[in-house]
Scaffold this motif. Structure first.
Motif, PDB file in Angstrom:
ATOM      1  N   ARG A  21     -31.184 -27.688  14.919  1.00 29.32           N
ATOM      2  CA  ARG A  21     -32.216 -28.728  14.848  1.00 29.32           C
ATOM      3  C   ARG A  21     -33.607 -28.145  15.060  1.00 29.32           C
ATOM      4  N   HIS A  22     -33.720 -27.215  16.004  1.00 27.82           N
ATOM      5  CA  HIS A  22     -35.032 -26.627  16.286  1.00 27.82           C
ATOM      6  C   HIS A  22     -35.599 -25.933  15.054  1.00 27.82           C
ATOM      7  N   TYR A  23     -34.753 -25.229  14.331  1.00 30.26           N
ATOM      8  CA  TYR A  23     -35.217 -24.482  13.153  1.00 30.26           C
ATOM      9  C   TYR A  23     -35.026 -25.260  11.850  1.00 30.26           C
ATOM     10  N   ASN A  24     -34.670 -26.544  11.981  1.00 32.27           N
ATOM     11  CA  ASN A  24     -34.531 -27.428  10.817  1.00 32.27           C
ATOM     12  C   ASN A  24     -33.518 -26.877   9.814  1.00 32.27           C
ATOM     13  N   LEU A  25     -32.433 -26.328  10.366  1.00 28.88           N
ATOM     14  CA  LEU A  25     -31.352 -25.811   9.515  1.00 28.88           C
ATOM     15  C   LEU A  25     -30.331 -26.933   9.327  1.00 28.88           C
ATOM     16  N   LYS A  26     -30.354 -27.515   8.166  1.00 30.45           N
ATOM     17  CA  LYS A  26     -29.558 -28.719   7.933  1.00 30.45           C
ATOM     18  C   LYS A  26     -28.078 -28.428   7.722  1.00 30.45           C
ATOM     19  N   ASP A  27     -27.732 -27.187   7.354  1.00 30.26           N
ATOM     20  CA  ASP A  27     -26.365 -26.916   6.920  1.00 30.26           C
ATOM     21  C   ASP A  27     -25.546 -26.099   7.923  1.00 30.26           C
ATOM     22  N   VAL A  28     -26.044 -25.948   9.152  1.00 29.02           N
ATOM     23  CA  VAL A  28     -25.280 -25.231  10.177  1.00 29.02           C
ATOM     24  C   VAL A  28     -25.434 -25.942  11.515  1.00 29.02           C
ATOM     25  N   GLY A  29     -24.646 -25.521  12.477  1.00 26.56           N
ATOM     26  CA  GLY A  29     -24.802 -26.021  13.834  1.00 26.56           C
ATOM     27  C   GLY A  29     -23.847 -27.126  14.225  1.00 26.56           C
ATOM     28  N   ALA A  30     -23.070 -27.625  13.270  1.00 26.81           N
ATOM     29  CA  ALA A  30     -22.133 -28.708  13.572  1.00 26.81           C
ATOM     30  C   ALA A  30     -20.982 -28.678  12.583  1.00 26.81           C
ATOM     31  N   ILE A  31     -19.898 -29.352  12.949  1.00 25.71           N
ATOM     32  CA  ILE A  31     -18.746 -29.492  12.053  1.00 25.71           C
ATOM     33  C   ILE A  31     -18.818 -30.876  11.438  1.00 25.71           C
ATOM     34  N   MET A  32     -19.324 -30.926  10.200  1.00 27.54           N
ATOM     35  CA  MET A  32     -19.451 -32.227   9.531  1.00 27.54           C
ATOM     36  C   MET A  32     -19.679 -31.993   8.037  1.00 27.54           C
ATOM     37  N   PRO A  33     -19.532 -33.032   7.220  1.00 26.34           N
ATOM     38  CA  PRO A  33     -19.738 -32.872   5.780  1.00 26.34           C
ATOM     39  C   PRO A  33     -21.136 -32.336   5.473  1.00 26.34           C
ATOM     40  N   GLY A  34     -21.216 -31.401   4.540  1.00 24.40           N
ATOM     41  CA  GLY A  34     -22.497 -30.838   4.144  1.00 24.40           C
ATOM     42  C   GLY A  34     -22.880 -29.594   4.914  1.00 24.40           C
ATOM     43  N   CYS A  35     -22.129 -29.244   5.944  1.00 27.81           N
ATOM     44  CA  CYS A  35     -22.415 -28.041   6.729  1.00 27.81           C
ATOM     45  C   CYS A  35     -21.509 -26.892   6.307  1.00 27.81           C
ATOM     46  N   LYS A  36     -22.045 -25.685   6.416  1.00 26.90           N
ATOM     47  CA  LYS A  36     -21.219 -24.503   6.184  1.00 26.90           C
ATOM     48  C   LYS A  36     -20.103 -24.460   7.225  1.00 26.90           C
ATOM     49  N   ALA A  37     -18.955 -24.017   6.802  1.00 29.81           N
ATOM     50  CA  ALA A  37     -17.836 -23.909   7.739  1.00 29.81           C
ATOM     51  C   ALA A  37     -17.907 -22.564   8.453  1.00 29.81           C
ATOM     52  N   ASP A  38     -18.902 -22.452   9.323  1.00 30.67           N
ATOM     53  CA  ASP A  38     -19.025 -21.284  10.197  1.00 30.67           C
ATOM     54  C   ASP A  38     -18.402 -21.684  11.533  1.00 30.67           C
ATOM     55  N   LEU A  39     -17.213 -21.205  11.817  1.00 29.13           N
ATOM     56  CA  LEU A  39     -16.437 -21.731  12.939  1.00 29.13           C
ATOM     57  C   LEU A  39     -15.874 -20.633  13.829  1.00 29.13           C
ATOM     58  N   LEU A  40     -15.865 -20.903  15.122  1.00 27.44           N
ATOM     59  CA  LEU A  40     -15.074 -20.125  16.066  1.00 27.44           C
ATOM     60  C   LEU A  40     -13.884 -20.988  16.458  1.00 27.44           C
ATOM     61  N   VAL A  41     -12.684 -20.431  16.388  1.00 26.28           N
ATOM     62  CA  VAL A  41     -11.475 -21.156  16.745  1.00 26.28           C
ATOM     63  C   VAL A  41     -10.933 -20.563  18.046  1.00 26.28           C
ATOM     64  N   LEU A  42     -10.842 -21.398  19.089  1.00 25.33           N
ATOM     65  CA  LEU A  42     -10.361 -20.949  20.394  1.00 25.33           C
ATOM     66  C   LEU A  42      -9.120 -21.730  20.780  1.00 25.33           C
ATOM     67  N   ASP A  43      -8.243 -21.106  21.557  1.00 25.98           N
ATOM     68  CA  ASP A  43      -7.092 -21.843  22.076  1.00 25.98           C
ATOM     69  C   ASP A  43      -7.292 -22.236  23.524  1.00 25.98           C
ATOM     70  N   SER A  44      -8.462 -21.847  24.080  1.00 23.97           N
ATOM     71  CA  SER A  44      -8.743 -22.168  25.475  1.00 23.97           C
ATOM     72  C   SER A  44     -10.243 -22.118  25.710  1.00 23.97           C
ATOM     73  N   LEU A  45     -10.725 -22.938  26.649  1.00 25.94           N
ATOM     74  CA  LEU A  45     -12.134 -22.896  27.020  1.00 25.94           C
ATOM     75  C   LEU A  45     -12.391 -21.884  28.129  1.00 25.94           C
ATOM     76  N   ASN A  46     -11.406 -21.088  28.410  1.00 22.00           N
ATOM     77  CA  ASN A  46     -11.545 -19.988  29.367  1.00 22.00           C
ATOM     78  C   ASN A  46     -10.583 -18.892  28.927  1.00 22.00           C
ATOM     79  N   PRO A  47     -11.044 -17.741  28.504  1.00 21.17           N
ATOM     80  CA  PRO A  47     -12.348 -17.133  28.772  1.00 21.17           C
ATOM     81  C   PRO A  47     -13.333 -17.193  27.605  1.00 21.17           C
ATOM     82  N   TRP A  48     -13.222 -18.168  26.717  1.00 21.07           N
ATOM     83  CA  TRP A  48     -14.169 -18.332  25.623  1.00 21.07           C
ATOM     84  C   TRP A  48     -14.140 -17.140  24.645  1.00 21.07           C
ATOM     85  N   VAL A  49     -12.952 -16.644  24.391  1.00 19.39           N
ATOM     86  CA  VAL A  49     -12.788 -15.567  23.406  1.00 19.39           C
ATOM     87  C   VAL A  49     -12.134 -16.157  22.161  1.00 19.39           C
ATOM     88  N   PRO A  50     -12.799 -16.094  21.003  1.00 16.53           N
ATOM     89  CA  PRO A  50     -12.240 -16.724  19.808  1.00 16.53           C
ATOM     90  C   PRO A  50     -10.991 -16.017  19.284  1.00 16.53           C
TER      91      PRO A  50
END
Length: 368
Positions: A103-132
């Motif tokens: 939002r700060h850099y007005n990048l409309k196609d990244v930063g969230a998982i939703m229609p119209g966004c690039k699928a740039d994703l980290l997939v984790l099986d746990s929120l600890n230790p945050w290693v994808p």
């Protein structure tokens, strides 16, 4: 002065080191990047400014992190780990790592998982230790459980090589005449890139300032290395800890000149000449010999070697610097790199001389 920056259109700041500074920026409408790099570690001091109301205006950044540390602890995911461990909610931590920056850099196609966004994703099986477990880039699997799936593109960097063009390197260039017993000395601050402006008695030999290992005051030199102008800035640094030899680098923000710190002129000269020979990088000289080096031939800043190979070599060099006296709270070569950045208070050295950043002017080495 801060309001002047805001009025001029400055919308972000990554130089805050205290909670109070961060809140001042927010009140001026300036977004704050919480920094946790290799040389500057400010995240824990800034996190108290984060709460559910202020979180939308914070972002994460590293502002220089060496390959060895990136591979060992991670990047923004490491900052999320720290933030959550310090009491920030998972939702706010993820918000600062993703959508806020977009939002700060007005990048409309990244930063969230939703229609119209690039699928740039980290997939984790746990929120600890945050290693994808997996990383997707543009919808394509790039990394899968420890294995890089996509391969990089080979680029021809020959046009960006052979950039270390210094004037004549000799011992005379390192002579530092000083008529006074006192001198303005750059004082280091643990885990920070800001420095103190110290006035200290200096060791002199034949009317010239020299390194004083006993009092941890070392000579610093910055050689202009782009156009062979012959410019050499000389100064003194307190607190680096080096007990013998010299360290040199062509990674020296923002001008990226050749910077050397050392306990004696001979090793400083040897280190500078080695970087001239290999086309830039980092190195250590000890007893007149080059004991460790990493070539960065692309602009004197980068290499085409694999990240793991660079990290391994860099770890060896850093371990050597530690063995020579540089303490854990300084990153040997990144701390060195920031000593030539004349926009970060309070005292820095350029190829044209010593800069009092607070006063925005050059000052002599000698002090009353």
């Amino acid at each position: 002065q801060l309001m002047g920056y805001a009025a001029a259109g400055i919308t972000s700041d990554h130089e805050c080191i205290t909670k109070e500074q961060a809140l001042e920026r927010l009140r001026a409408g300036i977004g704050v990047m919480l920094r946790e790099g290799t040389a500057a570690k400010n995240l824990k001091a800034l996190l108290p400014a984060v709460n559910p109301d202020t979180a939308p205006y914070f972002m994460f950044c590293s502002d220089d992190k060496i390959p060895a540390e990136l591979l060992e602890s991670g990047y923004i995911n490491d900052m999320i780990r720290i933030a959550v461990s310090e009491g920030v909610s998972v939702a706010n931590a993820l918000q600062m790592a993703t959508i806020n920056t977009a939002r700060h850099y007005n990048l409309k196609d990244v930063g969230a998982i939703m229609p119209g966004c690039k699928a740039d994703l980290l997939v984790l099986d746990s929120l600890n230790p945050w290693v994808p477990l997996q990383v997707y880039k543009d919808g394509r699997l790039a990394y899968d459980q420890g294995r890089l799936v996509q391969t990089g593109t080979e680029l021809d960097s020959s046009d960006l090589e052979h950039t270390v063009n210094v004037g004549e390197l000799n011992l005379d260039a390192l002579r530092l005449p000083l008529a006074t017993e006192m001198a303005h000395v750059i004082g280091l601050v643990p885990y920070q890139i800001v420095t103190k402006k110290a006035t200290l008695p200096v060791k002199r030999v034949d009317g010239c300032a020299v390194s004083d290992i006993e009092n941890d005051v070392l000579k610093l030199a910055v050689f202009e290395r782009h156009r062979a102008t012959g410019n050499v800035g000389l100064g003194l640094v307190k607190g680096f800890g080096l007990k013998r030899g010299a360290l040199a680098s062509t990674v020296a923000h923002d001008s990226h000149n050749l910077i050397v710190i050392g306990t004696n002129d001979e090793d400083m000269l040897a280190a500078a000449r080695e970087l001239q020979r290999i086309g830039g990088g980092i190195c250590i000289a000890d007893g007149g010999e080059i004991t460790a080096s990493l070539a960065l031939p692309v602009g004197g800043l980068m290499t085409n070697e694999p990240a793991q190979a660079v990290a391994d070599k860099q770890a060896e060099i850093i371990a050597k610097a530690r063995e020579m006296g540089v303490p854990e709270f300084y990153s040997p070569f990144l701390t060195l790199a920031f000593l030539s950045l004349p926009v970060i208070p309070s005292l820095k050295l350029t190829d044209k001389g010593l800069v009092d950043v607070d006063a925005f002017k050059f000052i002599p080495l000698g002090a009353k």
